[in-house]
Design an enzyme around this catalytic site. Structure first.
Site, PDB file in Angstrom:
ATOM      1  N   LYS A  11      26.249  17.425 -28.930  1.00  0.00           N
ATOM      2  CA  LYS A  11      27.473  17.654 -28.394  1.00  0.00           C
ATOM      3  C   LYS A  11      27.469  17.181 -26.984  1.00  0.00           C
ATOM      4  O   LYS A  11      26.552  17.099 -26.296  1.00  0.00           O
ATOM      5  CB  LYS A  11      28.003  19.219 -28.576  1.00  0.00           C
ATOM      6  CG  LYS A  11      27.337  20.041 -27.783  1.00  0.00           C
ATOM      7  CD  LYS A  11      27.722  20.075 -26.239  1.00  0.00           C
ATOM      8  CE  LYS A  11      26.642  21.339 -25.601  1.00  0.00           C
ATOM      9  NZ  LYS A  11      26.720  21.370 -24.000  1.00  0.00           N
ATOM     10  N   PRO A  96      17.603  14.670 -27.530  1.00  0.00           N
ATOM     11  CA  PRO A  96      16.674  15.134 -26.445  1.00  0.00           C
ATOM     12  C   PRO A  96      16.568  16.460 -26.314  1.00  0.00           C
ATOM     13  O   PRO A  96      17.841  17.211 -26.568  1.00  0.00           O
ATOM     14  CB  PRO A  96      17.239  14.427 -25.229  1.00  0.00           C
ATOM     15  CG  PRO A  96      18.798  14.203 -25.585  1.00  0.00           C
ATOM     16  CD  PRO A  96      18.822  14.079 -26.924  1.00  0.00           C
ATOM     17  N   ILE A  97      15.570  17.176 -25.866  1.00  0.00           N
ATOM     18  CA  ILE A  97      15.456  18.558 -25.656  1.00  0.00           C
ATOM     19  C   ILE A  97      15.689  19.125 -24.195  1.00  0.00           C
ATOM     20  O   ILE A  97      15.515  18.025 -23.140  1.00  0.00           O
ATOM     21  CB  ILE A  97      13.820  18.944 -25.843  1.00  0.00           C
ATOM     22  CG1 ILE A  97      13.422  18.487 -27.303  1.00  0.00           C
ATOM     23  CG2 ILE A  97      13.635  20.275 -25.709  1.00  0.00           C
ATOM     24  CD1 ILE A  97      12.125  18.797 -27.490  1.00  0.00           C
ATOM     25  N   ALA A  99      18.492  18.962 -22.614  1.00  0.00           N
ATOM     26  CA  ALA A  99      19.347  17.735 -22.215  1.00  0.00           C
ATOM     27  C   ALA A  99      20.973  18.056 -21.856  1.00  0.00           C
ATOM     28  O   ALA A  99      21.908  17.351 -21.707  1.00  0.00           O
ATOM     29  CB  ALA A  99      19.349  16.718 -23.017  1.00  0.00           C
ATOM     30  N   GLY A 100      21.444  19.498 -22.137  1.00  0.00           N
ATOM     31  CA  GLY A 100      22.939  19.740 -22.093  1.00  0.00           C
ATOM     32  C   GLY A 100      23.530  19.118 -23.303  1.00  0.00           C
ATOM     33  O   GLY A 100      24.797  19.160 -23.184  1.00  0.00           O
ATOM     34  N   MET A 101      22.931  18.708 -24.332  1.00  0.00           N
ATOM     35  CA  MET A 101      23.641  18.359 -25.496  1.00  0.00           C
ATOM     36  C   MET A 101      23.483  19.129 -26.839  1.00  0.00           C
ATOM     37  O   MET A 101      23.746  18.709 -27.795  1.00  0.00           O
ATOM     38  CB  MET A 101      22.833  16.904 -25.933  1.00  0.00           C
ATOM     39  CG  MET A 101      23.181  15.992 -25.031  1.00  0.00           C
ATOM     40  SD  MET A 101      22.640  14.139 -25.638  1.00  0.00           S
ATOM     41  CE  MET A 101      23.856  13.922 -27.019  1.00  0.00           C
ATOM     42  N   GLY A 103      20.869  20.519 -28.512  1.00  0.00           N
ATOM     43  CA  GLY A 103      20.021  20.195 -29.438  1.00  0.00           C
ATOM     44  C   GLY A 103      19.520  21.444 -30.232  1.00  0.00           C
ATOM     45  O   GLY A 103      19.652  21.317 -31.141  1.00  0.00           O
ATOM     46  N   ASP A 138      26.429  28.229 -28.067  1.00  0.00           N
ATOM     47  CA  ASP A 138      27.292  27.075 -28.710  1.00  0.00           C
ATOM     48  C   ASP A 138      26.890  27.016 -30.150  1.00  0.00           C
ATOM     49  O   ASP A 138      27.395  25.885 -30.597  1.00  0.00           O
ATOM     50  CB  ASP A 138      26.270  25.777 -27.892  1.00  0.00           C
ATOM     51  CG  ASP A 138      26.653  25.421 -26.390  1.00  0.00           C
ATOM     52  OD1 ASP A 138      27.714  26.117 -25.927  1.00  0.00           O
ATOM     53  OD2 ASP A 138      25.799  24.871 -25.691  1.00  0.00           O
TER      54      ASP A 138
END
Length: 290
Positions: A11, A96-97, A99-101, A103, A138
């Site tokens: 995300k 990516p680890i 990373a603010g996504m 994961g 999240d």
């Protein structure tokens, strides 16, 4: 059913506001989150005759025991529903680890969905979201994905109209960010410019891309940029390369650029790949779960 595969979509935060710190240490937030078409793949299989969890991954150094959120998700479902069949799980990483996504949270969400299918539990999304919040703020959003307003600690979700059609370039620099340290630094700020998230949510589905991007914002961005100037450099590179807007996602360090069409995004992605020195440069788009 003996084996299932689940895509764990990452995300981005199209907008992120922190409203205050709670007594339990969490923060109340208001965020507009959007899944993107970059995903890990979680494979779950039954281990007949063995009541254990065996977790593997293609990333060296990633925990495979109880410290892994996928392990915790599998264990949670087994305990909640009295499942004594063993489970083998494999994480194929593309996100990516740190990373603010999201994961790790995406992987946990995929594991919950996968366990529901593997053991034919018939759980509705709302129940999976209730379980997911025990694993991370999240996780509930990433159960369904798409685009949503997330409030509370991230568990109160409201579906939103689709974001305007666009392409994205996502760039992660070779730096690591501690979410805990970013929030602690944010807590010490005396002045914060808050994004107008209500105006953003009211405008989705009604306004065009160039209007919408003016409403996006992330209150954590300045905090992280002070520690990692490369984030600001990436933002400038993306705008110079044709992005109509660029911003950090989450607590960082990943940055996304929003482009009006795929051709411009591909050219920008190629430029940043040629510059080099980044852990990830990916051209993608907004995505709901399949």
């Amino acid at each position: 059913m003996d084996r299932v595969y689940e895509k764990a979509y990452g995300k981005i935060n199209l907008s992120l506001d922190v409203l205050g710190r709670r007594k339990d240490g969490y923060h109340d937030v208001s965020m507009v989150m959007q899944t993107v078409y970059i995903y890990d793949v979680i494979t779950l299989s039954k281990l007949e005759g063995k009541d254990e969890i065996v977790l593997t991954t293609d990333v060296e150094g990633l925990p495979t025991g109880e410290g892994n959120i996928v392990y915790k998700a599998i264990k949670l479902i087994k305990e909640e529903y009295g499942i004594d069949t063993g489970v083998s799980a494999h994480i194929e990483k593309h996100l990516p680890i740190a990373a603010g996504m999201g994961g790790g949270s995406a992987d946990a969400a995929a594991a919950l969905r996968g366990m529901n299918r593997l053991f034919e539990l018939g759980l509705k999304s709302e129940r999976l979201e209730e379980l997911g919040v025990r694993l991370g703020a999240d996780v509930p959003f990433l159960i369904k994905g798409g685009i949503a307003l997330a409030e509370g600690i991230g568990e109160k979700l409201t579906a939103l109209p689709a974001f305007p059609e666009c392409s994205l370039v996502i760039v992660k620099p070779n730096v690591s960010v501690s979410t805990k340290e970013v929030y602690e630094a944010f807590d010490s700020l005396t002045e914060v410019v808050h994004p107008n998230i209500k105006k953003l949510t009211d405008s989705l589905g009604k306004e065009d891309l160039r209007y919408i991007v003016k409403l996006l914002g992330n209150v954590l961005e300045d905090v992280t940029i002070k520690r990692h100037g490369i984030i600001d450099e990436i933002k400038k590179l993306l705008v110079e390369s044709g992005a109509v807007f660029s911003m950090m996602t989450g607590s960082g360090p990943t940055v996304f650029g929003i482009f009006e069409n795929e051709e411009k995004a591909v050219m920008a992605g190629k430029r940043l790949s040629e510059i080099g020195g980044f852990e990830l440069v990916e051209v993608t788009r907004c995505q709901g779960l399949e």
